[in-house]
Scaffold this active site. Structure first.
Site, PDB file in Angstrom:
ATOM      1  N   GLY A  14       0.824  -1.211   0.000  1.00 34.36           N
ATOM      2  CA  GLY A  14       0.000   0.000   0.000  1.00 34.36           C
ATOM      3  C   GLY A  14       0.856   1.257   0.000  1.00 34.36           C
ATOM      4  O   GLY A  14       0.458   2.307   0.523  1.00 34.36           O
ATOM      5  N   TYR A  22     -15.207  -4.716   7.024  1.00 32.25           N
ATOM      6  CA  TYR A  22     -13.832  -4.196   7.090  1.00 32.25           C
ATOM      7  C   TYR A  22     -13.283  -4.330   8.507  1.00 32.25           C
ATOM      8  O   TYR A  22     -12.136  -4.750   8.717  1.00 32.25           O
ATOM      9  CB  TYR A  22     -13.844  -2.734   6.648  1.00 32.25           C
ATOM     10  CG  TYR A  22     -12.517  -2.042   6.688  1.00 32.25           C
ATOM     11  CD1 TYR A  22     -11.571  -2.245   5.679  1.00 32.25           C
ATOM     12  CD2 TYR A  22     -12.203  -1.148   7.707  1.00 32.25           C
ATOM     13  CE1 TYR A  22     -10.346  -1.589   5.705  1.00 32.25           C
ATOM     14  CE2 TYR A  22     -10.985  -0.479   7.739  1.00 32.25           C
ATOM     15  CZ  TYR A  22     -10.066  -0.709   6.738  1.00 32.25           C
ATOM     16  OH  TYR A  22      -8.856  -0.050   6.768  1.00 32.25           O
TER      17      TYR A  22
END
Length: 324
Positions: free
Chosen positions: A16, A146
């Site tokens: 990321g 999530y």
């Protein structure tokens, strides 16, 4: 014949690496002296590998052979996207996290720091929340997929330590913002979406429409402060238990107050209106940074008004053409 222990410099893989926090860590490492002699830092983006795919995950680890990993990669979105796609967020993030953690284990990674989120904390709880309370009840319904996927990283870290002695840990930042964020009005996080909305309203001479009542309260952390703290965690924090990285409870502000700071930073003098037909999400999730302060009592956070001003300036200079 004497033997010498050779200390190999770290080779750090940041998943990321092209996102908000990854870019902040890159800035700290490359521009603020965070990189030590002999170290190699590799910042991955989704173009380098789809970490949902175990084969691609393993290939990128074999290519770079990291000794340390900072795991930031996630499928993430704003409140309303999470509400619509909880299953997708659950499945994709479980796959990403398991692929990265297990591949790191198989390839002998010495230490890993994963990035969690304050949304993992229980919805029904007492405040302030601390690191011991992660699993004390279900998270808020709006993004439970999530949240549960992120909670499992903490479970896996404990299991890797128990079974293999691995030093895999996690950080829990509060609401992060700064340069290179996703400023999408539809899918961005609250502060960055409001920067885009306010800038657009100023250009068009229209009011700013804020989703919800403006009453929810949040602790915001500037991405460069977070980047600096994550590098510290990688180097010096030895616990398996996670650590909250946040400004103090006294720095918590309402969404309305955040919008006022954005309007000031962008010289917006128009009308600000609140759409109370839209969900507010969690009204508060106040966390304690007492553990961080025990380790880093003198760490200075960037004042919020300055950080918002720098973020607004960056957005206007870099993101305006691509805004949605």
């Amino acid at each position: 014949m004497g033997s010498e222990i050779k200390v190999v410099p770290m080779r750090v893989l940041v998943t990321g690496g092209s996102g908000l926090v990854g870019k902040a860590i890159e800035h700290v490492v490359q521009e603020e002296g965070g990189k030590l002699e002999g170290e190699e830092w590799i910042f991955l983006s989704s173009k380098d590998a789809d970490l949902v795919d175990v084969g691609q995950t393993r290939a990128v680890f074999e290519k770079y052979r990291p000794t340390h990993v900072i795991h930031l990669a996630a499928k993430v979105g704003g409140l309303y996207l999470h509400m619509k796609e909880n299953l997708h967020f659950l499945r994709d993030n479980i796959k990403i996290n398991d692929n990265v953690l297990q591949t790191a284990h198989e390839m002998g990674v010495t230490k890993m720091v994963s990035c969690l989120s304050s949304c993992i904390f229980p919805d029904k709880t007492t405040y302030p929340i601390d690191e011991t309370m992660i699993h004390n009840g279900p998270p808020h319904d709006s993004n439970f997929g999530y949240s549960h996927a992120k909670r499992l990283i903490d479970v896996q870290n404990r299991a890797y330590y128990q079974q293999y002695g691995h030093r895999y840990t996690a950080v829990i930042p509060t609401n992060v913002f700064g340069p290179y964020d996703n400023f999408s009005i539809e899918n961005g996080h609250v502060l960055s979406a409001l920067v885009n909305k306010t800038h657009t309203a100023k250009k068009e001479g229209s009011p700013v429409n804020v989703c919800g009542s403006g009453a929810p309260r949040r602790q915001f952390i500037y991405s460069l402060d977070l980047g600096s703290l994550i590098v510290w965690v990688l180097r010096e924090y030895e616990e398996i238990d996670p650590i909250i990285l946040s400004v103090g409870e006294e720095e918590e502000i309402s969404i309305k107050e955040a919008e006022d700071l954005i309007a000031k930073a962008l010289d917006f003098t128009g009308k600000i209106q609140f759409d109370t037909t839209m969900s507010d999400g969690q009204m508060k999730k106040t966390v304690s940074n007492a553990k961080l302060r025990r380790y880093r009592p003198n760490f200075t956070f960037t004042p919020l008004n300055e950080a918002i001003k720098m973020t607004c300036d960056w957005f206007v200079a870099n993101y305006d053409i691509a805004r949605t």
